[in-house]
Motif scaffolding. Structure first.
Motif, PDB file in Angstrom:
ATOM      1  N   ALA A  35      43.089  53.733  14.930  1.00 52.03           N
ATOM      2  CA  ALA A  35      43.125  54.019  16.364  1.00 52.03           C
ATOM      3  C   ALA A  35      43.150  55.527  16.571  1.00 52.03           C
ATOM      4  CB  ALA A  35      44.346  53.383  17.017  1.00 52.03           C
ATOM      5  N   THR A  83      41.330  56.018  24.697  1.00 48.39           N
ATOM      6  CA  THR A  83      41.731  55.421  23.431  1.00 48.39           C
ATOM      7  C   THR A  83      40.568  54.737  22.732  1.00 48.39           C
ATOM      8  OG1 THR A  83      42.420  53.400  24.577  1.00 48.39           O
ATOM      9  CG2 THR A  83      44.105  55.090  24.190  1.00 48.39           C
ATOM     10  N   TYR A  84      40.689  54.644  21.413  1.00 50.34           N
ATOM     11  CA  TYR A  84      39.646  54.077  20.569  1.00 50.34           C
ATOM     12  C   TYR A  84      40.329  53.254  19.487  1.00 50.34           C
ATOM     13  CZ  TYR A  84      37.566  58.086  22.844  1.00 50.34           C
ATOM     14  OH  TYR A  84      37.181  59.002  23.788  1.00 50.34           O
ATOM     15  N   TYR A  85      39.763  52.079  19.187  1.00 50.00           N
ATOM     16  CA  TYR A  85      40.392  51.176  18.222  1.00 50.00           C
ATOM     17  C   TYR A  85      39.369  50.594  17.251  1.00 50.00           C
ATOM     18  CZ  TYR A  85      44.337  51.175  21.461  1.00 50.00           C
ATOM     19  OH  TYR A  85      45.389  51.548  22.263  1.00 50.00           O
ATOM     20  N   VAL A 132      42.068  45.753  14.890  1.00 50.57           N
ATOM     21  CA  VAL A 132      43.385  45.908  15.513  1.00 50.57           C
ATOM     22  C   VAL A 132      43.342  45.792  17.030  1.00 50.57           C
ATOM     23  CG1 VAL A 132      44.085  47.390  13.598  1.00 50.57           C
ATOM     24  CG2 VAL A 132      43.330  48.435  15.746  1.00 50.57           C
ATOM     25  N   LYS A 133      42.161  45.668  17.601  1.00 48.66           N
ATOM     26  CA  LYS A 133      42.056  45.554  19.054  1.00 48.66           C
ATOM     27  C   LYS A 133      42.851  44.364  19.557  1.00 48.66           C
ATOM     28  CE  LYS A 133      37.581  47.734  19.980  1.00 48.66           C
ATOM     29  NZ  LYS A 133      36.163  47.501  20.321  1.00 48.66           N
ATOM     30  N   PHE A 167      47.192  46.390  18.488  1.00 45.69           N
ATOM     31  CA  PHE A 167      47.750  47.738  18.384  1.00 45.69           C
ATOM     32  C   PHE A 167      47.470  48.512  19.674  1.00 45.69           C
ATOM     33  CE2 PHE A 167      47.518  48.309  13.455  1.00 45.69           C
ATOM     34  CZ  PHE A 167      48.158  47.083  13.297  1.00 45.69           C
ATOM     35  N   THR A 168      48.401  49.385  20.002  1.00 45.75           N
ATOM     36  CA  THR A 168      48.240  50.253  21.165  1.00 45.75           C
ATOM     37  C   THR A 168      48.638  51.668  20.786  1.00 45.75           C
ATOM     38  OG1 THR A 168      48.773  48.434  22.680  1.00 45.75           O
ATOM     39  CG2 THR A 168      48.874  50.676  23.554  1.00 45.75           C
ATOM     40  N   ILE A 169      47.719  52.597  20.997  1.00 47.58           N
ATOM     41  CA  ILE A 169      48.003  54.001  20.728  1.00 47.58           C
ATOM     42  C   ILE A 169      48.340  54.688  22.038  1.00 47.58           C
ATOM     43  CG2 ILE A 169      45.577  54.698  20.899  1.00 47.58           C
ATOM     44  CD1 ILE A 169      46.138  56.755  18.679  1.00 47.58           C
ATOM     45  N   LEU A 223      52.030  54.608  17.790  1.00 48.59           N
ATOM     46  CA  LEU A 223      51.167  53.469  17.510  1.00 48.59           C
ATOM     47  C   LEU A 223      52.041  52.225  17.530  1.00 48.59           C
ATOM     48  CD1 LEU A 223      48.261  52.596  16.793  1.00 48.59           C
ATOM     49  CD2 LEU A 223      48.990  52.599  14.392  1.00 48.59           C
TER      50      LEU A 223
END
Length: 122
Positions: free
Chosen positions: A46, A55-57, A61-62, A65-67, A78
């Protein structure tokens, strides 16, 4: 200087929150979280554009996960939910001044912090 923390040993389905502390001024365009599992090459997880927060994933993990980042506190995060054994790796906090497409390539990151180990048991 970048310092990652927050790794640990968890069970499948658990959550972890990784943090990245920035010493001094964050000079990168993007902050990213590449990871490296034993015997495997580093892979993109991410990234976040420091200014603007885009944001980019990685597809893997889409949705899990959250950045995020707190530019005032110079910290990145993360949030990892629903962890699976295949998420086990050393996670690095890194930065790049490249163009947007460069965030997907770990070799394009200029600065790396120490990694933090995430181990997910089944």
């Amino acid at each position: 200087q970048l310092q990652a923390s927050g790794g640990g040993l968890v069970q499948a389905g658990d959550s972890l929150r990784l943090s990245c502390e920035v010493s001094g001024r964050f000079s990168g365009t993007f902050m990213g979280w590449p990871r490296q599992a034993p015997g495997k090459e580093r892979e993109f997880v991410a990234a976040i554009r420091w200014s603007g927060g885009f944001t980019y994933y990685a597809d893997s993990v889409k949705g899990r996960f959250t950045i995020s980042r707190d530019s005032r506190k110079k910290s990145g995060f993360l949030q990892m939910n629903d962890l699976a054994p295949e998420d086990s790796a050393v996670y690095y906090c890194a930065s790049t001044n490249g163009i947007t497409s460069s965030v997907y390539d770990p070799s394009m990151y200029n600065y790396w912090g120490q990694g933090t180990l995430v181990t997910v048991s089944s």
